[in-house]
Write a protein that holds these residues in place. Sequence first.
Motif, mmCIF file in Angstrom:
data_model
loop_
_atom_site.group_PDB
_atom_site.id
_atom_site.type_symbol
_atom_site.label_atom_id
_atom_site.label_comp_id
_atom_site.label_asym_id
_atom_site.label_seq_id
_atom_site.Cartn_x
_atom_site.Cartn_y
_atom_site.Cartn_z
ATOM 1 N N LEU A 93 17.630 -11.284 7.817
ATOM 2 C CA LEU A 93 17.177 -11.610 9.164
ATOM 3 C C LEU A 93 15.848 -10.936 9.489
ATOM 4 N N ILE A 94 15.692 -9.682 9.049
ATOM 5 C CA ILE A 94 14.432 -8.975 9.289
ATOM 6 C C ILE A 94 13.296 -9.646 8.520
ATOM 7 N N ARG A 95 13.576 -10.084 7.286
ATOM 8 C CA ARG A 95 12.553 -10.813 6.523
ATOM 9 C C ARG A 95 12.128 -12.081 7.258
ATOM 10 N N CYS A 115 4.344 -7.913 4.676
ATOM 11 C CA CYS A 115 4.615 -9.314 5.002
ATOM 12 C C CYS A 115 4.743 -10.160 3.745
ATOM 13 N N GLU A 116 3.910 -9.872 2.761
ATOM 14 C CA GLU A 116 3.961 -10.611 1.500
ATOM 15 C C GLU A 116 5.300 -10.385 0.813
ATOM 16 N N GLN A 117 5.767 -9.138 0.811
ATOM 17 C CA GLN A 117 7.057 -8.828 0.211
ATOM 18 C C GLN A 117 8.189 -9.505 0.972
ATOM 19 N N ALA A 118 8.072 -9.546 2.311
ATOM 20 C CA ALA A 118 9.097 -10.205 3.119
ATOM 21 C C ALA A 118 9.156 -11.697 2.804
ATOM 22 N N SER A 137 -6.267 0.938 11.228
ATOM 23 C CA SER A 137 -7.186 1.271 10.142
ATOM 24 C C SER A 137 -7.146 0.194 9.063
ATOM 25 N N ASP A 138 -8.117 0.249 8.159
ATOM 26 C CA ASP A 138 -8.130 -0.686 7.036
ATOM 27 C C ASP A 138 -6.849 -0.556 6.213
ATOM 28 N N LYS A 139 -6.394 0.679 6.031
ATOM 29 C CA LYS A 139 -5.192 0.919 5.230
ATOM 30 C C LYS A 139 -3.960 0.331 5.907
ATOM 31 N N LYS A 140 -3.856 0.524 7.238
ATOM 32 C CA LYS A 140 -2.708 -0.026 7.961
ATOM 33 C C LYS A 140 -2.685 -1.546 7.868
ATOM 34 N N ALA A 141 -3.859 -2.153 7.973
ATOM 35 C CA ALA A 141 -3.944 -3.608 7.878
ATOM 36 C C ALA A 141 -3.526 -4.072 6.485
ATOM 37 N N GLU A 142 -3.980 -3.351 5.463
ATOM 38 C CA GLU A 142 -3.627 -3.693 4.082
ATOM 39 C C GLU A 142 -2.135 -3.486 3.834
ATOM 40 N N ASP A 143 -1.598 -2.380 4.331
ATOM 41 C CA ASP A 143 -0.167 -2.093 4.160
ATOM 42 C C ASP A 143 0.689 -3.142 4.862
ATOM 43 N N PHE A 144 0.244 -3.571 6.039
ATOM 44 C CA PHE A 144 1.005 -4.581 6.770
ATOM 45 C C PHE A 144 1.009 -5.898 5.999
ATOM 46 N N GLY A 200 6.640 -14.336 12.406
ATOM 47 C CA GLY A 200 5.503 -13.852 13.181
ATOM 48 C C GLY A 200 4.215 -13.888 12.396
ATOM 49 N N TRP A 201 4.285 -13.493 11.133
ATOM 50 C CA TRP A 201 3.103 -13.452 10.271
ATOM 51 C C TRP A 201 2.550 -14.856 10.050
ATOM 52 N N ARG A 202 3.432 -15.805 9.796
ATOM 53 C CA ARG A 202 2.977 -17.172 9.536
ATOM 54 C C ARG A 202 2.307 -17.789 10.763
ATOM 55 N N LYS A 203 2.802 -17.461 11.951
ATOM 56 C CA LYS A 203 2.164 -17.990 13.157
ATOM 57 C C LYS A 203 0.750 -17.428 13.304
#
Length: 347
Positions: free
Chosen positions: A322-324, A212-215, A201-208, A330-333
């Motif tokens: 390590l999780i960050r 990632c930004e916080q990580a 959903s749009d919300k899931k995409a926004e939450d993800f 993955g996000w940067r790729k």
Amino acid sequence: MAKNALDYSRLVRACGFGDRSGDEKDIKEKVLHFLNQNFSATVAEFGEQLERVKKEIRNISLQKYRKPSNFEAALKLVNMPPPLKDWDFLSYTDPQKTGILCGTSDKENILLTEESFKPFDLFERESMWGDSLLYGLCFSLSWWREAVCCVWAGIIMNCLIRHFQKKSVLALPAVEAVFSKDGFADPNEKIGSALELKGTSDKKAEDFYHMCEQAALGSASCETDASEAFKEWLCSANIGVLQKYNLDFEEAHMLLLAGSQRRPEMEIELQWNQKIGAYQFVCLIENNDLHGYKDKKKTAGIPANILLDFFKGSEQEIKEDLIRLLIRGGWRKAQKLLYEGLNHHTD
């Protein structure tokens, strides 16, 4: 949005390419052309384009060839076999280096890419090629490569969101995950169907995106903290421990060397694995030389099984680091691959 057009808005926003007004960057029109058609149509299109280029080259006078490299490249191109109609375009080669596979048998297959046109000196002002159809084929191959990169951005983001949408699965075992085309490569569907993030959903995409930004923002020192902790972990190891992981001498030596330098930095990246035709996480310990530059001779990969054992015995703060690093890698790729096909002009 036009009927039957791809809806890639959730992917763009999950990758962090939306602006504050709620709009997101659009994908280049030439790239969308490929994303909105199936693979058979793409192969047919390149086949026709290649034949037109061959016809043009056959009619060029030999006296106009200024360099041996020009002539050699032209000869190779006119003898190029037609594009193969049935081949695995998503896992044949590194998506960032892909093209169109041409051939009549396994021994004669040639990957035609934009790099194939370098010997023609297409962009020299005094080039003999002028307004040649070569330009069109070269650019088409570039847009095709960008389209395939966008598809992989969608595949990776689908896998990442599936894994990280629940806090209960925020664990390092994801480092063993394989990001493959399985489930995303229906030859009858549009090439870009993976960009739609179906089921998200749009919300899931926004939450993800926010996760990632916080990580990323919370990882200012995680590279050094995690690597220092790993360095301490190695100090307590012995040959028996290395033997447990089936490391040969060179692998063990590189691991010890990389983990014994001053201020090492740990990175977890998503890299292409040609052997399996998919993306996998790779953990690296990077060190600098005496001048402060990255020294490849002192950089080593940490096998997944070693990293997992290190993770299990680490303190909570190191586990979070390590999780960050995993999320960020993955996000940067995915970001980098999608960026290939986005419009970058500013209005």
